[in-house]
Design an enzyme around this catalytic site. Structure first.
Site, mmCIF file in Angstrom:
data_model
loop_
_atom_site.group_PDB
_atom_site.id
_atom_site.type_symbol
_atom_site.label_atom_id
_atom_site.label_comp_id
_atom_site.label_asym_id
_atom_site.label_seq_id
_atom_site.Cartn_x
_atom_site.Cartn_y
_atom_site.Cartn_z
ATOM 1 C CE LYS A 13 8.007 -5.328 1.313
ATOM 2 N NZ LYS A 13 8.611 -4.893 0.019
ATOM 3 N NE ARG A 88 3.999 0.223 0.713
ATOM 4 C CZ ARG A 88 3.947 -1.041 0.269
ATOM 5 N NH1 ARG A 88 3.366 -1.977 0.975
ATOM 6 N NH2 ARG A 88 4.499 -1.358 -0.881
ATOM 7 N NE ARG A 127 6.307 -7.681 -8.163
ATOM 8 C CZ ARG A 127 6.291 -6.984 -7.029
ATOM 9 N NH1 ARG A 127 6.665 -7.548 -5.885
ATOM 10 N NH2 ARG A 127 5.907 -5.732 -7.023
ATOM 11 N NE ARG A 160 1.979 -5.621 -7.840
ATOM 12 C CZ ARG A 160 2.576 -5.451 -6.662
ATOM 13 N NH1 ARG A 160 2.960 -6.507 -5.954
ATOM 14 N NH2 ARG A 160 2.794 -4.250 -6.182
ATOM 15 N NE ARG A 171 5.055 -0.340 -6.527
ATOM 16 C CZ ARG A 171 5.463 -1.468 -7.099
ATOM 17 N NH1 ARG A 171 5.671 -1.517 -8.407
ATOM 18 N NH2 ARG A 171 5.650 -2.542 -6.370
#
Ligand code: ADP
Ligand code: ADP
Ligand code: ZN
Length: 214
Positions: A13, A88, A127, A160, A171
């Site tokens: 996204k 969310r 990531r 992160r 998550r």
């Protein structure tokens, strides 16, 4: 152009929203980026949010809705926006509809990024994010030109806290339980469009352009 990008963590996204927002001249409103910026400046809201984020849990609805209320009231959001990472929960979706209504606006389309769980895990664990501008890279799929350095701004890339294996599992579970009901919610309102989120970043971007009519 008032769009929501919806999908699980790691669906791409932010990668797509960042470029398309620039292309279309609208702001990219990413709640995760906003919260990480708040945490980096050490604000009370940011530090409190961080306790939830590092665990992989959602920040409470009232905090997020308050943040978005302020952001959407700023003049640059009047002509359109891409919202990324919000809503969310169903409660957030209801709040967003009301916030827009207060400005005499409504959403044009909600674009859902369809990506398999195996691919999400590969993306999230590899990531790396720029500390300065929050552009996302991937060690294998989207590496920076110079290792550890942002192509866009020269900032330092980091992993992160919530991209570690344990928070990632939480998550994905939080997404399945709390966020995925939004698919039906927006489908019932005739707002949902699905884009295949696997494959080349450029091909996916073109599919989003077509879906958004841009
Ligand atoms: P990703 O891009 O991997 O999905 P985000 O940057 O969007 O992650 O979000 C990171 C974290 O910030 C979330 O796990 C959550 O703790 C918090 N967060 C972001 N957006 C919201 C939201 N709309 N509601 C609640 N928490 C949020
Ligand atoms: P989200 O904002 O949905 O959490 P990101 O845009 O941060 O997702 O992308 C998650 C990770 O996957 C990043 O490391 C990014 O570089 C990578 N990525 C994004 N799009 C693709 C793609 N089409 N193919 C492979 N990797 C991708
Ligand atoms: Zn950068």
């Amino acid at each position: 152009m008032r769009l929501v990008f919806l999908g699980p963590p790691g669906a791409g996204k932010g990668t797509q929203a960042r470029e398309l927002a620039r292309e279309w001249g609208v702001p990219h409103l990413a709640t995760g980026d906003m919260l990480r910026e708040a945490a980096a400046t050490g604000s009370r809201l940011g530090l409190e949010a961080r306790r939830y984020m590092d665990q992989g849990a959602l920040v409470p609805d009232d905090v997020i809705v308050g943040l978005m209320r302020e952001r959407l009231a700023r003049p640059d959001a009047a002509r359109g926006f891409i919202v990324d990472g919000f809503p969310r929960t169903i409660a957030q979706a209801e709040a967003l509809a009301q916030l827009l209504k207060d400005h005499g606006q409504q959403l044009d389309v909600v674009i859902y990024f369809d990506v398999s769980e195996g691919e999400l895990l590969r993306r999230l664990t590899g990531r790396r994010v720029c500390r300065a501008c929050q552009t996302a890279y991937h060690l294998v799929f989207a590496p920076p030109t110079r290792p550890g350095v942002c192509d866009k701004c020269g900032g330092e890339l980091y992993q992160r806290e919530d991209d570690g294996e344990k928070p990632v599992r939480i998550r994905l579970d939080v997404y399945a339980r709390q966020t995925s009901p939004l698919l039906d919610y927006y489908r019932q309102r005739g707002l949902l469009a699905t884009v295949a989120g696997e494959g080349s970043i450029d091909v996916i971007r073109q599919a989003i352009r077509q879906t958004a009519g841009g």
